[in-house]
Design a protein around this motif. Structure first.
Motif, PDB file in Angstrom:
ATOM      1  N   ASP A 126       0.831  -1.212   0.000  1.00  0.00           N
ATOM      2  CA  ASP A 126       0.000   0.000   0.000  1.00  0.00           C
ATOM      3  C   ASP A 126       0.864   1.260   0.000  1.00  0.00           C
ATOM      4  OD1 ASP A 126      -2.288  -1.535   0.000  1.00  0.00           O
ATOM      5  OD2 ASP A 126      -2.572  -1.428   2.177  1.00  0.00           O
ATOM      6  N   ALA A 127       1.956   1.224   0.770  1.00  0.00           N
ATOM      7  CA  ALA A 127       2.846   2.389   0.834  1.00  0.00           C
ATOM      8  C   ALA A 127       3.510   2.645  -0.513  1.00  0.00           C
ATOM      9  CB  ALA A 127       3.911   2.169   1.906  1.00  0.00           C
ATOM     10  N   LEU A 128       3.953   1.590  -1.169  1.00  0.00           N
ATOM     11  CA  LEU A 128       4.637   1.734  -2.457  1.00  0.00           C
ATOM     12  C   LEU A 128       3.683   2.196  -3.554  1.00  0.00           C
ATOM     13  CD1 LEU A 128       6.907  -1.438  -2.356  1.00  0.00           C
ATOM     14  CD2 LEU A 128       7.627   0.941  -2.069  1.00  0.00           C
ATOM     15  N   LYS A 129       2.425   1.829  -3.434  1.00  0.00           N
ATOM     16  CA  LYS A 129       1.449   2.288  -4.427  1.00  0.00           C
ATOM     17  C   LYS A 129       1.266   3.802  -4.365  1.00  0.00           C
ATOM     18  CE  LYS A 129      -1.274  -1.990  -4.617  1.00  0.00           C
ATOM     19  NZ  LYS A 129      -2.559  -2.637  -4.216  1.00  0.00           N
ATOM     20  N   ALA A 130       1.348   4.364  -3.157  1.00  0.00           N
ATOM     21  CA  ALA A 130       1.159   5.802  -2.983  1.00  0.00           C
ATOM     22  C   ALA A 130       2.452   6.585  -3.204  1.00  0.00           C
ATOM     23  CB  ALA A 130       0.612   6.097  -1.592  1.00  0.00           C
ATOM     24  N   ASN A 131       3.575   5.983  -2.846  1.00  0.00           N
ATOM     25  CA  ASN A 131       4.862   6.676  -2.952  1.00  0.00           C
ATOM     26  C   ASN A 131       5.290   6.818  -4.415  1.00  0.00           C
ATOM     27  OD1 ASN A 131       8.020   6.269  -3.233  1.00  0.00           O
ATOM     28  ND2 ASN A 131       7.650   7.323  -1.297  1.00  0.00           N
ATOM     29  N   ARG A 132       5.994   7.922  -4.709  1.00  0.00           N
ATOM     30  CA  ARG A 132       6.466   8.158  -6.075  1.00  0.00           C
ATOM     31  C   ARG A 132       7.959   8.441  -6.131  1.00  0.00           C
ATOM     32  NH1 ARG A 132       2.695   5.912  -7.026  1.00  0.00           N
ATOM     33  NH2 ARG A 132       0.910   6.390  -8.377  1.00  0.00           N
ATOM     34  N   SER A 133       8.647   8.401  -4.986  1.00  0.00           N
ATOM     35  CA  SER A 133      10.039   8.858  -4.965  1.00  0.00           C
ATOM     36  C   SER A 133      11.078   7.761  -4.780  1.00  0.00           C
ATOM     37  CB  SER A 133      10.220   9.899  -3.850  1.00  0.00           C
ATOM     38  OG  SER A 133       9.939   9.317  -2.580  1.00  0.00           O
ATOM     39  N   ILE A 134      10.701   6.616  -4.240  1.00  0.00           N
ATOM     40  CA  ILE A 134      11.690   5.579  -3.913  1.00  0.00           C
ATOM     41  C   ILE A 134      12.353   5.048  -5.184  1.00  0.00           C
ATOM     42  CG2 ILE A 134      11.994   3.225  -3.019  1.00  0.00           C
ATOM     43  CD1 ILE A 134       9.879   3.845  -0.944  1.00  0.00           C
ATOM     44  N   GLN A 135      13.677   5.037  -5.163  1.00  0.00           N
ATOM     45  CA  GLN A 135      14.453   4.504  -6.275  1.00  0.00           C
ATOM     46  C   GLN A 135      15.096   3.158  -5.950  1.00  0.00           C
ATOM     47  OE1 GLN A 135      17.141   7.502  -7.974  1.00  0.00           O
ATOM     48  NE2 GLN A 135      15.895   9.081  -7.010  1.00  0.00           N
ATOM     49  N   THR A 136      15.423   2.947  -4.682  1.00  0.00           N
ATOM     50  CA  THR A 136      16.103   1.720  -4.255  1.00  0.00           C
ATOM     51  C   THR A 136      15.363   1.108  -3.080  1.00  0.00           C
ATOM     52  OG1 THR A 136      18.260   2.556  -4.959  1.00  0.00           O
ATOM     53  CG2 THR A 136      18.264   0.750  -3.394  1.00  0.00           C
ATOM     54  N   LEU A 137      15.065  -0.192  -3.185  1.00  0.00           N
ATOM     55  CA  LEU A 137      14.337  -0.902  -2.131  1.00  0.00           C
ATOM     56  C   LEU A 137      15.095  -2.168  -1.762  1.00  0.00           C
ATOM     57  CD1 LEU A 137      11.811  -1.308  -0.350  1.00  0.00           C
ATOM     58  CD2 LEU A 137      10.740  -2.470  -2.315  1.00  0.00           C
ATOM     59  N   PHE A 138      15.502  -2.267  -0.480  1.00  0.00           N
ATOM     60  CA  PHE A 138      16.183  -3.445   0.044  1.00  0.00           C
ATOM     61  C   PHE A 138      15.206  -4.281   0.867  1.00  0.00           C
ATOM     62  CE2 PHE A 138      19.582  -0.326  -0.381  1.00  0.00           C
ATOM     63  CZ  PHE A 138      20.656  -1.065  -0.861  1.00  0.00           C
ATOM     64  N   LEU A 139      15.022  -5.542   0.472  1.00  0.00           N
ATOM     65  CA  LEU A 139      14.206  -6.470   1.257  1.00  0.00           C
ATOM     66  C   LEU A 139      14.974  -7.764   1.542  1.00  0.00           C
ATOM     67  CD1 LEU A 139      10.787  -6.016  -0.599  1.00  0.00           C
ATOM     68  CD2 LEU A 139      11.437  -5.080   1.626  1.00  0.00           C
ATOM     69  N   HIS A 140      16.290  -7.703   1.473  1.00  0.00           N
ATOM     70  CA  HIS A 140      17.142  -8.875   1.628  1.00  0.00           C
ATOM     71  C   HIS A 140      16.895  -9.550   2.979  1.00  0.00           C
ATOM     72  CE1 HIS A 140      20.900 -10.761  -0.052  1.00  0.00           C
ATOM     73  NE2 HIS A 140      20.809 -11.356   1.127  1.00  0.00           N
ATOM     74  N   GLY A 141      16.718 -10.870   2.945  1.00  0.00           N
ATOM     75  CA  GLY A 141      16.507 -11.606   4.175  1.00  0.00           C
ATOM     76  C   GLY A 141      15.095 -11.536   4.715  1.00  0.00           C
ATOM     77  N   SER A 142      14.137 -11.161   3.876  1.00  0.00           N
ATOM     78  CA  SER A 142      12.720 -11.142   4.283  1.00  0.00           C
ATOM     79  C   SER A 142      12.040 -12.413   3.797  1.00  0.00           C
ATOM     80  CB  SER A 142      12.009  -9.927   3.673  1.00  0.00           C
ATOM     81  OG  SER A 142      12.648  -8.726   4.037  1.00  0.00           O
TER      82      SER A 142
END
Length: 308
Positions: free
Chosen positions: A79-95
């Motif tokens: 939901d957050a990513l759908k609204a956000n427009r600025s994030i260029q790099t997303l780390f989810l390593h180890g999730s």
């Protein structure tokens, strides 16, 4: 004031700390948020996600090491990513996302207007996740897609899944960095990846550290860089059963290709713009971007200001 960074590792976050993070996000005073390995309640995680949704300054978000631990949290992040427009790099390593988690994130990731670097290493992904990821690598001439992708240590992906990824990489119009270290690929998949590298016009970094390769696949890569034009500048082959001599030969050829390209650009002078140098730093050796690296560990990201 320019946006700054919040970097916290391995701590239990209090409600007050979470409030400070959320306030900073909403005030657009954060460019980098890293809470890798931190413990926080589901309620507080939801609050942080709402802050991410409202932020216009956040460029890098690091949630590595189990912060996104449940499907409920995955939904909050989507939901957050759908609204956000600025994030260029997303780390989810180890999730522990599993395929179901990536299905939940798919709509948000595939339509995000700014995302160019994604770390899904050690996320327990399988073939369904690979199918989704391939959709983030649009063919040449299509919409923009990922420039850097990390899929380290996802052993549940089958040979068919890796073959699907190899085809997508061959036709991707954007991908520059691909980290596949510590997956049981073997020589057969490595051969497919060599074809992808030869076909790609953009791929400059390929990490195959600890992927079960032998001299057989190294010879294929050697033949490729020796006989065919390629954009490849970095090939990581450490912790494989490959002779030092073969690795050195590949390194020398990649170095020669880089030098010849630079000389060609200088000879033509200002009439031709030289190849743009990548503004990310590949892996743990930033001093020699054209060598077969012998180091281990994950690389720095497209906007790397924090480590995994």
């Amino acid at each position: 004031m320019l946006p700054g960074s919040i970097q916290i590792t391995g701590e239990a976050l209090s409600c007050a700390e979470v409030k400070d993070i959320c306030d900073s996000l909403k005030e657009n005073s954060v460019r980098l948020l890293s809470v890798r390995g931190c413990q926080l309640s589901d309620r507080d995680f939801g609050r942080v996600c709402r802050g991410v949704a409202e932020s216009h300054s956040l460029a890098q978000l690091n949630l590595n090491l189990g912060v996104v631990s449940t499907i409920g949290r995955t939904k909050h992040l989507a939901d957050a990513l759908k609204a956000n427009r600025s994030i260029q790099t997303l780390f989810l390593h180890g999730s522990p996302l599993l395929d179901a988690g990536l299905v939940t994130l798919n709509g948000a990731l595939s339509t995000h207007p700014s995302l160019v670097s994604l770390d899904l290493g050690d996320c327990m992904l399988g073939d369904e996740a690979i199918r989704i990821i391939c959709g983030m690598l649009p063919p040449d001439g299509a919409k923009s897609g990922l420039k850097e992708l990390t899929l380290s240590a996802n052993p549940a992906i089958s040979s068919q899944g890796w073959a699907r990824l190899a085809v997508a990489v061959a036709h991707s119009s954007q991908l520059r960095v691909l980290n596949l270290d510590y997956n049981p690929l073997g020589d057969h998949i490595a051969g497919m990846l060599a074809v992808s590298v030869a076909s790609s016009r953009t791929l400059e970094v390929l990490d195959l550290e600890g992927t079960g390769l032998t001299n057989q696949s190294a010879q294929i890569f050697l033949d490729m860089v020796e006989n065919y034009p390629t954009s490849l500048r970095v090939l990581v082959l450490a912790e494989n059963d490959i002779s030092p001599e073969l690795q050195q030969q590949i390194s020398d050829l990649l170095s020669e290709g880089e030098e010849e390209e630079e000389k060609d650009g200088e000879a033509r002078g200002s009439a031709v713009t030289p190849r743009e140098k990548p503004n990310w730093v590949p892996h743990s050796n930033s001093s020699s971007s054209q060598m077969v690296l012998m180091t281990s560990g994950l690389g720095e990201s497209f906007l790397a200001e924090t480590e995994m």
